[in-house]
Design an enzyme around this catalytic site. Structure first.
Site, PDB file in Angstrom:
ATOM      1  N   ARG A 673      33.131 -40.959   0.247  1.00 24.53           N
ATOM      2  CA  ARG A 673      34.193 -42.208  -0.405  1.00 24.53           C
ATOM      3  C   ARG A 673      35.362 -41.343  -1.059  1.00 24.53           C
ATOM      4  O   ARG A 673      35.102 -40.566  -1.998  1.00 24.53           O
ATOM      5  CB  ARG A 673      33.640 -43.083  -1.284  1.00 24.53           C
ATOM      6  N   GLY A 674      36.600 -41.846  -0.836  1.00 21.02           N
ATOM      7  CA  GLY A 674      37.556 -41.192  -1.159  1.00 21.02           C
ATOM      8  C   GLY A 674      38.515 -42.233  -1.772  1.00 21.02           C
ATOM      9  O   GLY A 674      38.195 -43.330  -1.979  1.00 21.02           O
ATOM     10  N   GLN A 675      39.903 -41.693  -2.236  1.00 22.97           N
ATOM     11  CA  GLN A 675      40.990 -42.738  -2.802  1.00 22.97           C
ATOM     12  C   GLN A 675      41.269 -43.789  -1.654  1.00 22.97           C
ATOM     13  O   GLN A 675      41.620 -44.956  -2.293  1.00 22.97           O
ATOM     14  CB  GLN A 675      41.907 -41.884  -3.315  1.00 22.97           C
ATOM     15  N   TYR A 676      41.323 -43.422  -0.515  1.00 24.86           N
ATOM     16  CA  TYR A 676      42.092 -44.449   0.495  1.00 24.86           C
ATOM     17  C   TYR A 676      40.976 -45.066   1.659  1.00 24.86           C
ATOM     18  O   TYR A 676      41.240 -45.514   2.402  1.00 24.86           O
ATOM     19  CB  TYR A 676      43.203 -43.527   1.264  1.00 24.86           C
ATOM     20  N   GLY A 677      39.585 -44.457   1.476  1.00 29.04           N
ATOM     21  CA  GLY A 677      39.004 -44.817   2.415  1.00 29.04           C
ATOM     22  C   GLY A 677      37.284 -44.535   2.150  1.00 29.04           C
ATOM     23  O   GLY A 677      37.002 -43.703   1.397  1.00 29.04           O
ATOM     24  N   VAL A 678      36.518 -45.002   3.106  1.00 28.85           N
ATOM     25  CA  VAL A 678      34.905 -44.603   3.114  1.00 28.85           C
ATOM     26  C   VAL A 678      34.847 -43.876   4.348  1.00 28.85           C
ATOM     27  O   VAL A 678      35.092 -44.139   5.427  1.00 28.85           O
ATOM     28  CB  VAL A 678      34.258 -45.773   2.974  1.00 28.85           C
ATOM     29  N   VAL A 679      33.635 -42.854   4.184  1.00 23.50           N
ATOM     30  CA  VAL A 679      33.548 -42.196   5.479  1.00 23.50           C
ATOM     31  C   VAL A 679      32.044 -42.549   5.718  1.00 23.50           C
ATOM     32  O   VAL A 679      31.107 -42.545   4.961  1.00 23.50           O
ATOM     33  CB  VAL A 679      33.785 -40.559   5.025  1.00 23.50           C
ATOM     34  N   LYS A 694      35.893 -42.119   9.510  1.00 24.63           N
ATOM     35  CA  LYS A 694      36.770 -42.393   8.178  1.00 24.63           C
ATOM     36  C   LYS A 694      37.499 -43.808   8.116  1.00 24.63           C
ATOM     37  O   LYS A 694      38.357 -44.056   8.977  1.00 24.63           O
ATOM     38  CB  LYS A 694      37.717 -41.383   7.780  1.00 24.63           C
ATOM     39  N   ASP A 791      48.434 -30.343  -0.371  1.00 23.92           N
ATOM     40  CA  ASP A 791      47.298 -31.066  -1.060  1.00 23.92           C
ATOM     41  C   ASP A 791      46.003 -30.110  -0.910  1.00 23.92           C
ATOM     42  O   ASP A 791      44.923 -30.726  -0.418  1.00 23.92           O
ATOM     43  CB  ASP A 791      46.900 -32.329  -0.547  1.00 23.92           C
TER      44      ASP A 791
END
EC number: 2.7.12.1
Length: 953
Positions: A673-679, A694, A791
């Site tokens: 899970r990240g800032q902009y989505g779920v994997v 993603k 990044d």
């Protein structure tokens, strides 16, 4: 029994209806993509940002444009050709599971039947129509044509009477029937071609039946052999169809009626579970039922498979004629071909699942061609934007330097020519003196042979008046001066030839490039520059075209001879007199005075030209300054408006294509899970096993644009071992229900863990350095493509099962020309110049230096200098002041510490290139392997080093 048959009919109808309805839903998304694309391209064409020849390429190719128009405007239709009327009637009745076409016996095949067009209507009705869609109203009132209550289509409405068979209008008329049927309600139409109609060929029938529809071609047969006429018709049909596939449907009765009867009962029992309420169930249930039915159908086909000698003739004929592959190959290929390789095939009438599959694949074929064409257009536009952005950025950077270069070179040329005139006056006097001495005899001879013009001279050469004598003298003077001028100036040009070649070539090319950029405006500045060059510096051309330099020498030399007194009027103006006049002129030349005069005039002209050139260059600079401001505005609009819009359309078109080809991926457990989505994990999709999905739900247009640009740059990168590959994408428009933003599913290769997790799991130093080398290689590859990642950090480095590193998350990755100076990235990895908005790819080198600190440290704790910062602003302020991570002892040796320090240097110009970083890191890695081997930490160091060298090579 009838109830069983009715239930089975609805099940099959819903199955095909579901496919057609699904096709309609996908077509609706395609229409929206095309509509948005046309609007965007129209705005581009009127924006004046691109040249006409570039704008002319922003269109679909003619073939692609034609297929896109057909798919978006025309409804799908089954176009049924056949060997006999009975075979076509059998197929139609099988599709609808009711006797719409009545069959009496084989004698029906000898009769003339007109074309039939079946489409949706609220009531059952029939009418006769012509090709121009006018209904035939010349039937008697109360005739069967006007009836709207029937079970099967009345034969009289399809049959052409004998008295009408010579009437072209009646033969070409079509029986149009409307039915309230779920299959037709999905906007599917069915067209049955005419049979045994004299004067109507297969190609004519094809053109009529495929007009304004999206055809799926079926050819049915019910005889054991195809006649020669059948084969000719098939060849004509194949020529008309082109690349469209044809499904050959075997409508012959099974050889074992009793077995077939039991099998039909088994199929009907299997399908009876459906009821009306489940007509449009969830995709999962429909797919599950479909798989179950396909399994039943497969078992049934195995049970009723004919013997090798049982009626193989038709298939063999089709194979020998090249319409299908061999029977064995056809069986192997069935069900495994992808949509791009869809081919003609043969199916049994009772194998409804295979028939539906062929229809589905044929409709997919249309969608994929459209999506591919649109995506290619979007990609072309995106590549054009990036190329244009690079050109604009280069123009902005190079034009001021070109102007400054032109100014500098002109000053050098001016100073050199001025020094030449000051230093060469004595040489010029000697040049004139030697020239006169060399050509004196030649001048005297030419003067003696000269013939006067516009004068009356007697045969004896006598002149009567003083005025004529003066005119004779002037003509001799002009002759001598002209010859003398030509020779003196020719040698004068040679004295400045070296300067002309040294300065003028590069200067002219530089000015030509500036004028070319400003070429659309033929202003006085451009003209003045050309005149200045011709007048001031191109001495050779100016002299040889009787320019002012010639006139200067001409006038000054005339002044020297004005003091020569005319001779006494001779009795004869003969050769001796002419030579004497010429000799007197030559004797009275003052070389010193003439050289001084020439140098003085040349200096004066040079100063005037220099001032005029400087003024004109300043005017040109002002024009370019205004133009470059407009260019920067255009670049920003391309970057912020057009590129994101086209990138989003490209994402939608390729996602629709992937959806048609491979369907919606099945999401399994969450793996990140990240800032902009779920994997999520995914077992298989698109022929690739063990994928990662993603899932991103963009909340607004800005996030949509960022996601689309990320996907474009990621997908446009060629496959590389150090970059995580993106397999495809799908947009789930049903996510969250109506009114919610759709979810974008990005499918990537499945990795094991990220570098952050690996370091926390105590990965050993040589392996960590090996991953760092992989990161350096990946970043170098991005830079070679003109991309900047922006990044680079631990969590954006993923490891495969062999602990090899790959860079992921290209959300901030952009070409340098497309960067706007926005502040992006992870605070601790951000270079100081990022906060100013003016940066280049060296920011990745800075971030790599921070990543290398963690790699060598062996933990993921913040550096002590950064841990003391209370917030991001405090951290950014500290970084701009020069605060960097501390040196850890004994983890960091001198080589690794020096590499870190140079990588995160405050000035971008002081940072090493990544190639140099990679080379030094290779040495550090080699020492780490050797140290572990010496300490007895393992014997695989030499092997790992050899593998790394092989990978690097």
């Amino acid at each position: 029994m009838s109830s069983r048959r009715l239930g089975s009919s609805r099940a099959r109808g819903r199955d095909l209806a579901h496919e057609v309805k699904h096709f309609g839903g996908l077509t609706k998304h395609l229409k929206k993509i095309i509509f948005d694309s046309n609007n965007c391209l129209t705005e581009l064409k009127t924006s004046d940002h691109f040249e006409e020849e570039v704008i002319s390429t922003l269109v679909l190719p003619p073939v692609a444009d034609e297929i896109v128009g057909k798919v978006t405007k025309n409804p799908p239709a089954l176009v049924i050709f056949g060997q006999t009327y009975t075979s076509k009637a059998t197929l139609v009745n099988k599709i609808f599971r009711e006797d719409l076409f009545q069959i009496v016996d084989d004698s029906d095949n000898n009769k003339t039947w007109r074309a039939v067009h079946l489409k949706y209507g609220s009531q059952r009705n029939t009418r006769l129509t012509l090709t121009n869609s006018f209904e035939l109203l010349n039937e008697e009132p109360g005739s069967p044509v006007m009836r709207n209550s029937w079970t099967g289509i009345p034969r009289v409405e399809m049959l052409v009477k004998e008295e009408h068979q010579k009437d072209a209008c009646m033969l070409s008329a079509t029986t149009e029937a409307t039915l309230n049927h779920p299959l037709l309600q999905c906007k599917l139409q069915i067209l049955v071609t005419p049979h045994n109609c004299p004067g109507i060929s297969i190609s004519q029938a094809y053109n009529v039946c495929t007009h304004n529809v999206l055809p799926v071609l079926l050819y049915c047969f019910d005889k054991d052999q195809l006649s020669e006429e059948n084969l000719r018709d098939l060849q004509e049909l194949q020529n008309c169809a082109g690349t469209l596939p044809i499904l050959f449907v075997d409508c012959r009765e099974p050889s074992e009626p009793l077995v077939a009867h039991r099998e039909r009962r088994l199929v009907e029992d299997a399908h009876e579970d459906f009821d009306d309420d489940s007509a449009y169930d969830t995709d999962e249930r429909i797919e599950g039922e479909r798989e179950r039915h396909n399994g039943l159908d497969a078992r049934l086909r195995r049970r009723c498979r004919p013997t090798p000698n049982d009626r193989p003739s038709v298939i063999d004929q089709l194979s020998r004629a090249g319409f299908i592959s061999s029977p064995e190959e056809n069986g192997r290929m069935r069900g495994v071909l992808d949509v791009f390789t869809i081919v003609n095939q043969v199916e049994d009438l009772h194998n409804s699942a295979a028939i539906v599959q062929f229809i589905r694949r044929s409709l997919q074929y249309y969608l994929i061609r459209c999506c591919t064409a649109m995506h290619d257009l979007h990609q072309h536009c995106m590549n054009l934007f990036i190329t244009t952005a690079f050109d604009m950025q280069r123009d902005i950077l190079v034009t001021p330097k070109r102007i400054e270069y032109a100014r500098q070179r002109e000053n050098e040329l001016f100073d050199s020519l001025k020094d030449l005139t000051n230093q060469k006056q004595e040489q010029l006097r000697s040049l004139i003196q030697s020239t006169v001495a060399d050509m004196t005899e030649d001048l005297l001879e030419q003067a003696g042979n000269y013939r006067f013009t516009d004068l009356e001279v007697s045969q004896e050469g006598k002149i009567q008046s003083q005025k004529d004598i003066k005119r004779c003298t002037e003509q001799i003077q002009d002759l001598v001066l002209a010859r003398l001028n030509a020779c003196v100036v020719e040698k004068l040009i040679g004295s400045v030839e070296l300067l002309r070649e040294s300065f003028l070539g590069t200067l002219q090319r530089c000015l030509a490039s500036l004028e070319k950029i400003d070429g659309d405006l033929e202003t006085s500045t451009t003209v003045a520059l050309r005149q200045i060059l011709n007048a001031a510096y191109q001495v050779e051309v100016s002299v040889r075209t009787s320019s002012s330099v010639v006139r200067i020498i001409w006038e000054r030399m005339k002044e020297f001879f004005q003091s020569i007194k005319p001779f006494k009027t001779p009795t004869r103006v003969d050769t001796e007199w002419k030579r004497k006049v010429a000799q007197t002129m030559i004797n009275n030349l003052d070389e010193s005075k003439l050289a001084k005069s020439i140098c003085s005039q040349f200096r004066s002209r040079l100063n005037n030209s220099h001032e005029s050139f400087s003024t004109s260059l300043r005017q040109l600079e002002q024009k370019h300054s205004g133009r470059l401001e407009k260019t920067e505005e255009q670049r920003m609009k391309v970057r912020k408006v057009y590129a994101p819009r086209l990138a989003r359309l490209a994402l939608e078109s390729t996602s629709l294509r992937d959806m048609v080809l491979y369907g919606m991926p099945k999401l399994e457990r969450e793996i990140g899970r990240g800032q902009y989505g779920v994997v999520y994990s995914c077992r298989s999709w698109g022929g690739v096993t063990h994928c990662a999905v993603k899932s991103v739900v963009p909340p607004d247009d800005k996030h949509w644009n960022d996601l689309a640009m990320e996907f474009h740059y990621t997908r446009s990168i060629a496959e590389h071992d150090r970059i995580v590959a993106v397999i495809g994408s799908v947009i789930d428009h049903g996510y969250g229900g109506m009114g919610c933003s759709p979810a974008v599913l990005l499918l990537m290769e499945r990795m094991q863990r990220d570098l952050h997790t690996a370091i926390k799991a105590n990965m050993e130093l040589p392996e960590r350095l090996h991953v760092a080398l992989d990161v350096a290689e990946g970043v170098r590859y991005l830079h070679s493509l003109g991309l900047v990642h922006r990044d680079i950090k631990l969590k954006n480095v993923l490891l495969d099962k062999h602990d090899r590193g790959k860079i992921t998350d290209l959300g901030f990755c952009k070409p340098e020309a497309m960067m706007s100076g926005s502040i992006v990235g992870t605070p601790i990895h951000m270079a100081p110049e990022l906060f100013s908005g003016k940066y280049d790819n060296s920011v990745d080198t800075y971030a790599f230096g921070i990543l290398l600190w963690y790699v060598c440290a062996g933990h993921v704790k913040l550096p002590q200098a950064f841990e003391q910062c209370a917030n991001k602003d405090h951290l950014w302020t500290s970084v701009k002041k020069g605060v960097r991570p501390e040196r850890l002892r004994p983890q960091f040796d001198d080589a690794s510490w020096n590499l870190m320090k140079s990588s995160w240097a405050g000035e971008p110009s002081e940072r090493p290139l990544l190639g140099e970083v990679q080379s030094k890191l290779q040495d550090i890695y080699t020492k780490a392997l050797a140290k572990r081997e010496a300490e007895g930490g393992g014997g695989g160091g030499a092997k790992e080093q050899q593998n790394l060298k092989s990978d690097t090579l």
